[in-house]
Design an enzyme around this catalytic site. Structure first.
Site, PDB file in Angstrom:
ATOM      1  N   HIS A 118       0.804  -1.222   0.000  1.00 46.88           N
ATOM      2  CA  HIS A 118       0.000   0.000   0.000  1.00 46.88           C
ATOM      3  C   HIS A 118       0.839   1.275   0.000  1.00 46.88           C
ATOM      4  O   HIS A 118       0.307   2.355   0.255  1.00 46.88           O
ATOM      5  CB  HIS A 118      -0.921   0.028   1.225  1.00 46.88           C
ATOM      6  CG  HIS A 118      -2.095  -0.894   1.128  1.00 46.88           C
ATOM      7  ND1 HIS A 118      -3.251  -0.562   0.439  1.00 46.88           N
ATOM      8  CD2 HIS A 118      -2.292  -2.136   1.616  1.00 46.88           C
ATOM      9  CE1 HIS A 118      -4.114  -1.564   0.533  1.00 46.88           C
ATOM     10  NE2 HIS A 118      -3.561  -2.530   1.236  1.00 46.88           N
TER      11      HIS A 118
ATOM     12  N   LYS B  18      -9.546  13.278   3.816  1.00 45.94           N
ATOM     13  CA  LYS B  18      -8.618  12.131   3.837  1.00 45.94           C
ATOM     14  C   LYS B  18      -7.705  12.293   5.051  1.00 45.94           C
ATOM     15  O   LYS B  18      -7.779  13.295   5.760  1.00 45.94           O
ATOM     16  CB  LYS B  18      -7.805  12.043   2.548  1.00 45.94           C
ATOM     17  CG  LYS B  18      -7.086  13.339   2.181  1.00 45.94           C
ATOM     18  CD  LYS B  18      -6.357  13.215   0.857  1.00 45.94           C
ATOM     19  CE  LYS B  18      -7.320  13.178  -0.308  1.00 45.94           C
ATOM     20  NZ  LYS B  18      -7.255  11.931  -1.059  1.00 45.94           N
ATOM     21  N   ARG B  19      -6.841  11.319   5.280  1.00 47.93           N
ATOM     22  CA  ARG B  19      -5.882  11.425   6.360  1.00 47.93           C
ATOM     23  C   ARG B  19      -5.006  12.669   6.170  1.00 47.93           C
ATOM     24  O   ARG B  19      -4.744  13.064   5.043  1.00 47.93           O
ATOM     25  CB  ARG B  19      -4.991  10.175   6.343  1.00 47.93           C
ATOM     26  CG  ARG B  19      -4.685   9.586   7.675  1.00 47.93           C
ATOM     27  CD  ARG B  19      -4.159   8.163   7.582  1.00 47.93           C
ATOM     28  NE  ARG B  19      -3.593   7.797   6.301  1.00 47.93           N
ATOM     29  CZ  ARG B  19      -2.306   7.834   6.013  1.00 47.93           C
ATOM     30  NH1 ARG B  19      -1.429   8.277   6.901  1.00 47.93           N
ATOM     31  NH2 ARG B  19      -1.866   7.430   4.837  1.00 47.93           N
TER      32      ARG B  19
ATOM     33  N   LYS C 265      -0.185  14.344   1.138  1.00 52.60           N
ATOM     34  CA  LYS C 265      -1.528  14.574   0.597  1.00 52.60           C
ATOM     35  C   LYS C 265      -1.770  16.062   0.327  1.00 52.60           C
ATOM     36  O   LYS C 265      -2.768  16.452  -0.256  1.00 52.60           O
ATOM     37  CB  LYS C 265      -2.583  13.988   1.546  1.00 52.60           C
ATOM     38  CG  LYS C 265      -2.473  12.462   1.623  1.00 52.60           C
ATOM     39  CD  LYS C 265      -3.499  11.851   2.546  1.00 52.60           C
ATOM     40  CE  LYS C 265      -3.286  10.356   2.728  1.00 52.60           C
ATOM     41  NZ  LYS C 265      -3.686   9.557   1.562  1.00 52.60           N
TER      42      LYS C 265
ATOM     43  N   THR D  13      -9.072   5.786  -2.331  1.00 56.87           N
ATOM     44  CA  THR D  13     -10.432   5.287  -2.569  1.00 56.87           C
ATOM     45  C   THR D  13     -11.445   6.412  -2.393  1.00 56.87           C
ATOM     46  O   THR D  13     -12.534   6.349  -2.963  1.00 56.87           O
ATOM     47  CB  THR D  13     -10.788   4.121  -1.635  1.00 56.87           C
ATOM     48  OG1 THR D  13     -10.538   4.494  -0.280  1.00 56.87           O
ATOM     49  CG2 THR D  13      -9.986   2.880  -1.987  1.00 56.87           C
TER      50      THR D  13
ATOM     51  N   LYS E  86     -15.067   7.250  -4.437  1.00 55.38           N
ATOM     52  CA  LYS E  86     -16.365   7.536  -3.814  1.00 55.38           C
ATOM     53  C   LYS E  86     -16.908   8.874  -4.309  1.00 55.38           C
ATOM     54  O   LYS E  86     -18.100   9.000  -4.620  1.00 55.38           O
ATOM     55  CB  LYS E  86     -16.217   7.561  -2.288  1.00 55.38           C
ATOM     56  CG  LYS E  86     -15.830   6.238  -1.679  1.00 55.38           C
ATOM     57  CD  LYS E  86     -15.339   6.419  -0.239  1.00 55.38           C
ATOM     58  CE  LYS E  86     -14.638   5.163   0.244  1.00 55.38           C
ATOM     59  NZ  LYS E  86     -13.837   5.376   1.454  1.00 55.38           N
TER      60      LYS E  86
END
Length: 777
Positions: A334, A510-511, A516, A618, A622
């Site tokens: 991952h 998100k985290r 990110k 993911t 969504k």
């Protein structure tokens, strides 16, 4: 099998009467949840039992994961059973609104995408009749509850998710196993959670292990009034499954992590061996013919040496046991970031699991004798990813670009030796929870147009494409506004901020991690704010920038980003000059249930990590399925989203992996800062007092421009991509003005989402890695 909803209501009433002495109308949300959950568990028990026994003698797959972010189960279970609407009606007739169950806690047994993916996979396997069981840990405290203090700082509180009960699991004490450590032995007690398939009689199982002491109380110590010592063994055992991902900054914290991983691995394998023997006898030579085990990242990688240990204990020699393990296990990677690949100091491991270390060293010796250039152990450190590739049948990445990077870079030497082991399995999400349940309005609109239920066959959604005309776009836009109105009410209730549903909803949820690049988003918002204030930005559609994220408790830089965003939100939201144009909200305690409100309301999905860092994502899937355009880089699954939905229907920016690699060594972030006046003005707010400044924000500033002793400046290329990002961001904002044209882009994303069903992903795992077939009912 159809379920008698009236019986479920009656059983719920009986449970409330005899356990809580209340009626349906008098029951609290927690009491109703407990009673309804137990009633549903009674109703499904026959089907659940039948599914287990039908598969006793067939090849099965087992998914071992340290995380399962299953969220709140009550609505999704009723939905998958096909009885949610009928149950709502029956309760409404009795004066009870099932919406009160919104107050029930999420089961936050996961940190982010890894755990949510595991939950989606279990849902998909059950819904496609694939024999897959899950193994995990039943943490008493899941991921922390997040709140913000007056300074905008993240505060963490314990998430005691089961304090009001857990009706969706059964304690199976008769299947308890012992896990031994040098200094104590613990009991791993299983709790079984049903995984209910949609549109099928199939019910799979998630088995979660809870650690308990063999003897809870040292009675002699208690009698001597040494109360602390009396509970030592109890606390020592329960600490192992007390908290998801305990802080491992110290030696003892690392030892606890290793204990967690070993309990997960050993208990799960002991359980598999028990089931195997009951079905096939004591000859273990056929174990790999009936069991395929998927390691979800390297947290359960200790299962490899543990299976070898257990088989040797049963009489096999090392070579036979090694061969069996290699045929049994496969590994999902991952991450492409080397620093995130799990490694354990052997001395540390030896203090916790000495036999496992001996076997790992034996595996390493075998590998080096066969392939001198490869290793599992180096510099007294066990490399768990290397172990997982070597003693396994397959290794897969989770998006096409990610899998290619694994072959070209991260595991290049391994790919050269074992090319046949490498596969790609692009992630997916379950359309039941992430469309049907969270967006019934859009689901009904699509069902009406294409004339069938597409939630178990997402390929059907592509039939929508030729139907996309102005009329359908208007209907879609109406649904989107309805979802925004609903979200506005939720945010007002939870955050105290009143939003306008006519604004563009630009969402990054998100985290919180530097790669990110929530900070790049925040700086762009500050830039837009200044340009609105000085009048240089005129053709701007009013927008709410919505953030949701948790930072790891010890991640100071990520927590500084949260604080900074909250501070700019306060500055912007309190400025009457921009009140009709701009709002910023960082929601507290972003989780699965919050996502179910936010995702259907989003117009723009921010997926802005630098190319080559996000394995897949993911959340991007969504958001796409619910009709948001992607504002993103060519990273992770964004590449495939754009391929499916068309670049013209999304907003792609930034440098590619090859372009970043080409300039990486010569990259000079401060040079960009010095020539881009608008970006410089935004970055300066980290230190110039425009928003309240602290030392951590100053550290962020210097990390961007000067670097640190372990990283060059702007390690994630925020400044490099900024100009391109801002252009794409403002283009998406301008395009929103044409509601029909923008709505058409959104609908094309919805209609192009078939590939991103986790049903497709899990079928590929079943066919290409596990070699198992769906069970016929």
């Amino acid at each position: 099998m159809s379920y008698n909803c009236l019986n479920i209501v009656k059983w719920t009433e009986a449970k409330l009467k005899y356990t809580y002495d209340v009626t349906l109308r008098e029951a609290s949300a927690q009491e109703l949840h407990e009673a309804l959950g137990e009633a549903v568990m009674m109703a499904i028990s026959d089907n659940w039992n039948n599914a287990k026994h039908t598969r006793m003698h067939t090849r099965k797959a087992y998914y071992i994961s340290a995380e399962y972010l299953i969220g709140r189960l009550v609505y999704s279970n009723l939905y998958n059973l096909g009885i949610l609407d009928e149950m709502k009606q029956l309760f409404a007739e009795r004066g009870v609104d099932l919406a009160i169950l919104e107050d029930i806690e999420d089961a936050a047994l996961g940190n982010g995408g890894l755990g949510r993916l595991a939950a989606c996979f279990l849902d998909s396997a059950a819904s496609t009749d694939i024999p897959l069981s899950g193994y995990g840990l039943r943490y008493k405290f899941g991921l922390f509850k997040q709140s913000f203090d007056a300074n905008g700082s993240q505060k963490e509180n314990a998430d005691d998710w089961s304090k009001f009960g857990d009706p969706w699991s059964y304690r199976r004490y008769n299947h308890t196993v012992k896990v031994e450590f040098p200094d104590h032995t613990v009991l791993a007690v299983p709790y079984d959670v049903p995984v209910i398939g949609y549109g099928t009689q199939n019910i799979n199982t998630l088995r979660l292990w809870q650690c308990e002491a063999e003897e809870e109380l040292d009675f002699n110590a208690f009698n001597d009034q040494d109360y602390l010592r009396a509970l030592t063994q109890k606390n020592k055992a329960e600490d192992i499954t007390r908290v998801l991902y305990p802080n491992d900054s110290t030696w003892e914290g690392k030892r606890l992590r290793i204990k967690q991983q070993y309990v997960l691995s050993s208990a799960s394998l002991q359980d598999m061996l028990r089931v195997y023997k009951s079905a096939h006898g004591s000859d273990l030579s056929h174990f790999a013919q009936f069991y395929a085990v998927q390691l979800n990242d390297t947290h359960p990688a200790m299962a490899i040496p543990e299976l070898i240990r257990l088989l040797m204990k049963e009489g096999m020699d090392f070579e036979q046991s090694f061969d069996m393990a290699q045929k049994t296990f496969s590994y999902t990677n991952h991450t492409v970031m080397g620093e995130a690949l799990e490694k354990w100091d052997l001395d540390l491991m030896r203090s916790v699991v000495p036999e496992i270390v001996d076997i790992i060293c034996r595996i390493d010796a075998k590998l080096r004798s066969e392939h001198p250039g490869l290793f599992v152990v180096q510099d007294n450190t066990a490399h768990m990813a290397n172990l997982s590739i070597y003693v396994g049948s397959y290794v897969n990445g989770v998006a096409q670009i990610h899998s290619q990077i694994l072959k070209d870079d991260v595991f290049r030497q391994w790919y050269e030796v074992f090319p046949e082991r490498f596969q790609n399995k692009t992630n997916g999400v379950t359309p039941r929870r992430w469309m049907g349940l969270c967006n019934p309005e859009l689901t009904q609109l699509i069902k009406y147009r294409i004339g069938s239920d597409f939630l178990n066959d997402l390929d059907k959604i592509s039939n929508l494409k030729p139907m996309i005309d102005d009329d359908l776009v208007r209907q879609f836009n109406s649904v989107k506004r309805q979802k925004k109105e609903q979200l506005c009410e939720v945010i007002y209730k939870r955050e105290g901020v009143r939003l306008n549903p006519d604004f563009v909803f630009d969402v990054q949820v998100k985290r919180l991690h530097e790669y990110k690049r929530q900070l790049m988003n925040a700086l762009s918002v500050v830039d837009i704010y200044f340009r609105l204030k000085d009048g240089s930005l005129t053709d701007f559609q009013p927008t709410v920038y919505l953030f949701g994220a948790k930072s790891a408790p010890g991640y100071a830089r990520a927590k500084a980003v949260i604080r900074y965003i909250n501070r700019i939100a306060r500055m912007i939201n309190n400025d009457p000059d921009v009140a009709d144009k701009l709002k910023v909200v960082f929601v507290q305690n972003y989780n699965c249930s919050y996502a179910e409100h936010i995702i259907p309301a989003a117009d723009i999905s921010e997926q802005i990590s630098p190319a080559g860092t996000e394995a897949s994502g993911t959340g991007n899937m969504k958001l796409m399925l619910n009709g948001a355009v992607t504002l993103g880089t060519l990273d992770g699954a964004n590449v495939e989203i754009v391929k499916e939905a068309g670049r013209e229907n999304n907003y792609i920016f930034g440098h590619t992996v090859d372009e970043i690699n080409a300039i990486k060594e010569s990259y000079y972030a401060r040079g960009i800062y010095e020539v881009n006046d608008r970006l410089r003005r935004a970055i300066d707010t980290l230190v110039d007092g425009t928003v309240p400044t602290d030392d951590d924000q100053k550290e962020l500033y210097h990390a961007l421009l000067d670097g640190t002793h372990w990283h060059k400046a702007d390690h994630y290329f925020l400044l490099l991509d900024y100009a391109s990002y801002m252009d794409a961001k403002l283009q998406a904002n301008r395009d929103y003005a044409d509601r029909l044209a923008f709505g058409r882009k959104c609908l094309m994303n919805v209609a192009s989402g078939a590939k991103f069903s986790s049903d497709r992903t899990i079928r590929q795992y079943a066919q290409e890695i596990w070699h198992i077939e769906p069970t016929q009912y």
